[in-house]
Design a protein around this motif. Sequence first.
Motif, PDB file in Angstrom:
ATOM      1  N   VAL A 120       0.828  -1.194   0.000  1.00  0.00           N
ATOM      2  CA  VAL A 120       0.000   0.000   0.000  1.00  0.00           C
ATOM      3  C   VAL A 120       0.869   1.252   0.000  1.00  0.00           C
ATOM      4  CG1 VAL A 120      -1.672   1.306   1.353  1.00  0.00           C
ATOM      5  CG2 VAL A 120      -1.950  -1.142   1.067  1.00  0.00           C
ATOM      6  N   ARG A 121       1.993   1.186   0.713  1.00  0.00           N
ATOM      7  CA  ARG A 121       2.864   2.367   0.745  1.00  0.00           C
ATOM      8  C   ARG A 121       3.513   2.618  -0.609  1.00  0.00           C
ATOM      9  NH1 ARG A 121       6.783   3.025   4.882  1.00  0.00           N
ATOM     10  NH2 ARG A 121       7.350   0.839   4.677  1.00  0.00           N
ATOM     11  N   TYR A 123       2.041   1.710  -3.427  1.00  0.00           N
ATOM     12  CA  TYR A 123       0.902   2.144  -4.239  1.00  0.00           C
ATOM     13  C   TYR A 123       0.601   3.622  -3.983  1.00  0.00           C
ATOM     14  CZ  TYR A 123      -3.904   2.751  -5.744  1.00  0.00           C
ATOM     15  OH  TYR A 123      -5.028   3.234  -6.329  1.00  0.00           O
ATOM     16  N   ALA A 124       0.697   4.045  -2.724  1.00  0.00           N
ATOM     17  CA  ALA A 124       0.436   5.445  -2.388  1.00  0.00           C
ATOM     18  C   ALA A 124       1.370   6.355  -3.187  1.00  0.00           C
ATOM     19  CB  ALA A 124       0.615   5.674  -0.893  1.00  0.00           C
ATOM     20  N   TRP A 125       2.632   5.933  -3.324  1.00  0.00           N
ATOM     21  CA  TRP A 125       3.572   6.745  -4.102  1.00  0.00           C
ATOM     22  C   TRP A 125       3.237   6.737  -5.587  1.00  0.00           C
ATOM     23  CZ3 TRP A 125       6.899  10.482  -3.198  1.00  0.00           C
ATOM     24  CH2 TRP A 125       7.288  10.687  -1.882  1.00  0.00           C
ATOM     25  N   ARG A 126       2.723   5.603  -6.062  1.00  0.00           N
ATOM     26  CA  ARG A 126       2.313   5.544  -7.468  1.00  0.00           C
ATOM     27  C   ARG A 126       1.213   6.569  -7.726  1.00  0.00           C
ATOM     28  NH1 ARG A 126       2.221   1.910 -11.982  1.00  0.00           N
ATOM     29  NH2 ARG A 126       0.187   2.080 -12.971  1.00  0.00           N
ATOM     30  N   VAL A 127       0.284   6.660  -6.769  1.00  0.00           N
ATOM     31  CA  VAL A 127      -0.796   7.646  -6.895  1.00  0.00           C
ATOM     32  C   VAL A 127      -0.234   9.063  -6.826  1.00  0.00           C
ATOM     33  CG1 VAL A 127      -2.858   8.547  -5.750  1.00  0.00           C
ATOM     34  CG2 VAL A 127      -2.540   6.080  -5.976  1.00  0.00           C
ATOM     35  N   MET A 128       0.724   9.267  -5.892  1.00  0.00           N
ATOM     36  CA  MET A 128       1.278  10.617  -5.727  1.00  0.00           C
ATOM     37  C   MET A 128       2.080  11.063  -6.950  1.00  0.00           C
ATOM     38  SD  MET A 128       1.836  11.353  -1.903  1.00  0.00           S
ATOM     39  CE  MET A 128       3.574  11.377  -1.838  1.00  0.00           C
ATOM     40  N   GLN A 130       1.657  10.137 -10.103  1.00  0.00           N
ATOM     41  CA  GLN A 130       0.997  10.096 -11.408  1.00  0.00           C
ATOM     42  C   GLN A 130       0.885  11.504 -12.005  1.00  0.00           C
ATOM     43  OE1 GLN A 130      -2.926   8.632 -10.612  1.00  0.00           O
ATOM     44  NE2 GLN A 130      -3.268  10.241  -9.116  1.00  0.00           N
ATOM     45  N   HIS A 132      -0.438  14.935 -13.094  1.00  0.00           N
ATOM     46  CA  HIS A 132      -1.402  15.801 -12.418  1.00  0.00           C
ATOM     47  C   HIS A 132      -1.649  15.367 -10.972  1.00  0.00           C
ATOM     48  CE1 HIS A 132      -2.007  17.166 -16.452  1.00  0.00           C
ATOM     49  NE2 HIS A 132      -2.463  15.985 -16.819  1.00  0.00           N
ATOM     50  N   PRO A 134      -0.403  14.696  -6.749  1.00  0.00           N
ATOM     51  CA  PRO A 134       0.058  15.565  -5.668  1.00  0.00           C
ATOM     52  C   PRO A 134       1.509  16.041  -5.820  1.00  0.00           C
ATOM     53  CG  PRO A 134      -1.157  13.729  -4.773  1.00  0.00           C
ATOM     54  CD  PRO A 134      -1.041  13.469  -6.233  1.00  0.00           C
ATOM     55  N   ILE A 158      13.570   7.652  -4.516  1.00  0.00           N
ATOM     56  CA  ILE A 158      12.746   8.284  -3.484  1.00  0.00           C
ATOM     57  C   ILE A 158      11.869   7.250  -2.780  1.00  0.00           C
ATOM     58  CG2 ILE A 158      10.847   9.923  -3.053  1.00  0.00           C
ATOM     59  CD1 ILE A 158      11.886  11.570  -5.407  1.00  0.00           C
ATOM     60  N   TYR A 162      11.891   5.898   1.052  1.00  0.00           N
ATOM     61  CA  TYR A 162      10.702   6.045   1.882  1.00  0.00           C
ATOM     62  C   TYR A 162      10.318   4.718   2.538  1.00  0.00           C
ATOM     63  CZ  TYR A 162       5.764   6.400   2.998  1.00  0.00           C
ATOM     64  OH  TYR A 162       4.560   6.344   3.641  1.00  0.00           O
ATOM     65  N   LEU A 230       6.116  -0.940 -10.243  1.00  0.00           N
ATOM     66  CA  LEU A 230       5.020   0.000 -10.017  1.00  0.00           C
ATOM     67  C   LEU A 230       5.447   1.453 -10.163  1.00  0.00           C
ATOM     68  CD1 LEU A 230       2.978  -1.469  -7.025  1.00  0.00           C
ATOM     69  CD2 LEU A 230       2.685  -1.767  -9.478  1.00  0.00           C
TER      70      LEU A 230
ATOM     71  N   PHE B  16       7.159  13.059   6.102  1.00  0.00           N
ATOM     72  CA  PHE B  16       7.546  12.241   4.945  1.00  0.00           C
ATOM     73  C   PHE B  16       6.980  10.829   5.081  1.00  0.00           C
ATOM     74  CE2 PHE B  16      11.164   9.649   3.000  1.00  0.00           C
ATOM     75  CZ  PHE B  16      10.785   9.894   1.688  1.00  0.00           C
ATOM     76  N   PRO B  20       2.162  10.209   2.438  1.00  0.00           N
ATOM     77  CA  PRO B  20       1.596   9.317   1.417  1.00  0.00           C
ATOM     78  C   PRO B  20       0.391   8.522   1.925  1.00  0.00           C
ATOM     79  CG  PRO B  20       3.976   9.159   1.427  1.00  0.00           C
ATOM     80  CD  PRO B  20       3.602   9.978   2.618  1.00  0.00           C
ATOM     81  N   LEU B  21       0.427   8.148   3.211  1.00  0.00           N
ATOM     82  CA  LEU B  21      -0.701   7.389   3.760  1.00  0.00           C
ATOM     83  C   LEU B  21      -1.940   8.279   3.872  1.00  0.00           C
ATOM     84  CD1 LEU B  21       1.121   5.278   6.492  1.00  0.00           C
ATOM     85  CD2 LEU B  21       0.464   4.627   4.178  1.00  0.00           C
ATOM     86  N   ILE B  23      -2.590  10.837   1.989  1.00  0.00           N
ATOM     87  CA  ILE B  23      -3.068  11.055   0.613  1.00  0.00           C
ATOM     88  C   ILE B  23      -3.942   9.895   0.149  1.00  0.00           C
ATOM     89  CG2 ILE B  23      -2.308  11.272  -1.788  1.00  0.00           C
ATOM     90  CD1 ILE B  23      -1.223  13.670  -0.708  1.00  0.00           C
ATOM     91  N   ILE B  24      -3.498   8.656   0.464  1.00  0.00           N
ATOM     92  CA  ILE B  24      -4.273   7.495   0.014  1.00  0.00           C
ATOM     93  C   ILE B  24      -5.617   7.443   0.746  1.00  0.00           C
ATOM     94  CG2 ILE B  24      -3.966   5.280   1.216  1.00  0.00           C
ATOM     95  CD1 ILE B  24      -3.494   5.766  -2.309  1.00  0.00           C
ATOM     96  N   TRP B  37      -5.357  15.787  -8.687  1.00  0.00           N
ATOM     97  CA  TRP B  37      -5.120  16.513  -7.449  1.00  0.00           C
ATOM     98  C   TRP B  37      -5.238  17.996  -7.705  1.00  0.00           C
ATOM     99  CZ3 TRP B  37      -4.740  15.020  -2.560  1.00  0.00           C
ATOM    100  CH2 TRP B  37      -4.200  15.914  -1.624  1.00  0.00           C
ATOM    101  N   LEU B 221      -4.557  -2.480  -9.809  1.00  0.00           N
ATOM    102  CA  LEU B 221      -4.217  -1.059  -9.679  1.00  0.00           C
ATOM    103  C   LEU B 221      -3.917  -0.392 -11.009  1.00  0.00           C
ATOM    104  CD1 LEU B 221      -0.872  -0.803  -9.893  1.00  0.00           C
ATOM    105  CD2 LEU B 221      -0.993  -1.553  -7.548  1.00  0.00           C
ATOM    106  N   ARG B 222      -3.737  -1.167 -12.063  1.00  0.00           N
ATOM    107  CA  ARG B 222      -3.487  -0.547 -13.362  1.00  0.00           C
ATOM    108  C   ARG B 222      -4.771  -0.264 -14.123  1.00  0.00           C
ATOM    109  NH1 ARG B 222       1.083  -3.682 -12.950  1.00  0.00           N
ATOM    110  NH2 ARG B 222       3.001  -2.473 -13.047  1.00  0.00           N
ATOM    111  N   ARG B 227      -9.839   1.995  -9.897  1.00  0.00           N
ATOM    112  CA  ARG B 227      -9.021   2.776  -8.976  1.00  0.00           C
ATOM    113  C   ARG B 227      -9.728   3.167  -7.682  1.00  0.00           C
ATOM    114  NH1 ARG B 227      -4.542   5.079 -11.414  1.00  0.00           N
ATOM    115  NH2 ARG B 227      -4.070   6.179  -9.496  1.00  0.00           N
ATOM    116  N   ALA B 234      -6.889  -0.487  -0.280  1.00  0.00           N
ATOM    117  CA  ALA B 234      -5.581  -0.096   0.250  1.00  0.00           C
ATOM    118  C   ALA B 234      -5.734   0.431   1.674  1.00  0.00           C
ATOM    119  CB  ALA B 234      -4.945   0.961  -0.644  1.00  0.00           C
TER     120      ALA B 234
END
Lengths: 281, 261
Positions: A120-121, A123-128, A130, A132, A134, A158, A162, A230, B16, B20-21, B23-24, B37, B221-222, B227, B234
């Motif tokens: 999940v951590r 995946y969270a970075w994948r979302v961040m 992407q 447009h 965060p 990075i 993390y 990922l 840091f 990310p957590l 944000i998810i 975003w 996830l792809r 999503r 998640a």
Amino acid sequence: MLYRHRWLQVLLLLAPPTGWFLVVYLGSLSVLFLSAFWLLDPLTSAVVHTFSLRNFQILLGDPTYRTIVLRTVGIAAAVTLTDALLAFPIAFYMARVAGPHARSLLFMAVLLPLWSSYLVRVYAWRVMLQPHGPVESFLSAIGLPNVEIGYSDVSMWIVFSYIWLPYMILPLYAGLERIPRSLLEASQDLGGRGGITLRRVILPLALPALAAGSIFTFALTLGDYITPTLISNSQFIGNVVYDSQGVANNIPFAAAFAIVPVVIMAGYLLIARRLGAFEAL
Amino acid sequence: MGRLGLRLATGSVLAFLYIPLVIIFLFAFNADRGQSWPIRSYTVRWFGDALANGDVRDALLLSVEAALGATAISLLLGSLAALAVHRFRFFGRETISFALVLPLALPGIVTGMALNATINTAGIGFGLVTIIVGHATFCIVVVYNNILARLRRTSSSIEEASLDLGATTWQTFRYVTLPVLRTAILAGALLAFALSFDEVIVTTFTAGTDETLPIWILNHLRQPNQRPIVNVVAVAVIVLSAVPVYLSQRLSASDAGGLSG
């Protein structure tokens, strides 16, 4: 009666765990490493059970694989260094400055991500990361609109830093906590200013703990394949092994390549032991 | 470094670790199917959709079953090994701790491929049983470390007293040793559960076509239309693996902190 036969007790206690371990784990590892010396018949795609060093010749001879190994080791080293730098202040604060309450809160805050939600951590970075997302909007907000991190070696660096950071913070915290206060006071009494005390007293005493933490950050990066797939498009040892096994179905080659991180780690562990890492784990 | 600088650095590292957590979590409540975003409006409807999704429910069930199975096996084998190492001197005693930590120390892909090769060779079908076997292999050390640490801090004189007072070996174990170990066993079990519940690398090699919750995330996830549900799953994985770790840490709060609890 059982109490008098100590060897029988040992046997009864040990047989289940060692039996399981020998059969399931060490047995499997032997099967895998043995298959590194087999070959895949290119025509029939069947595994040929004859001893051969061909897989290792390909690994050593082909510059593509050398690049992949160098990239993997390079990123693992960069991650280790980054985590050491990031971990030092927070570990120092936890060990020498924070009160007992803040210390236990911080300890929990570092421990939770260590034990949970690896995927999940990532995946969270994948979302961040992407388009447009965060990170992009943050970068343009601080005036760096044209910097692109998304899905590259930089993003891999990075995200790995993390993910494995808690594995560096906790051993370092334990190491810094063990330094006797009297040594720091002695250094100050003898005229050592903050910087000198840090460099000449604290760092040498924290070195075993740093080495212990680096075992995790280095080893975990070296063997990973989820984060590279990922977060980036680069080839990593883990991806190539995974694709050789799953996509190409070339288990002998995958096994041979999987030996590479194991050998690198063995070498790394020998150095870490010299630095006293095992006493600091 | 000044005290203020140290505090700032500590705060930044914490931020840091947790941004990310956060944000998810926010994205799990994002009303928009797209993932741009900043988030414009919030909803809880994806939680209902995730619960109504049969694949997600099956994956959750499989994950819980696998984690319970792996925890049970590692409890049994881990405590036996810890008792043996603590009580007796025998040939190879020093290598046990080292050997047990190997599945965690070696790259997960190596453990996974090794198990995969063996399962294929042995002709066992992939599924719940093979997932449990894989997870138990690296969970044993967690239980082992917790119980061994507790045994080492417990004086052996209370067991000797019990035996001297006429209790049998079994009575001593049942009424003296076990109560002393109870919280350590529970703490080890909770960590093993959490470790198994969100494991993904070894699982990709031992699950066959079955999906645990993390594997479900990995497989979906792809897909852009999945999503919102992936985000919800998640968040569920974060919570369901963090809670046992938290409880475990509280249980062994008196222990000196170490990586292995």
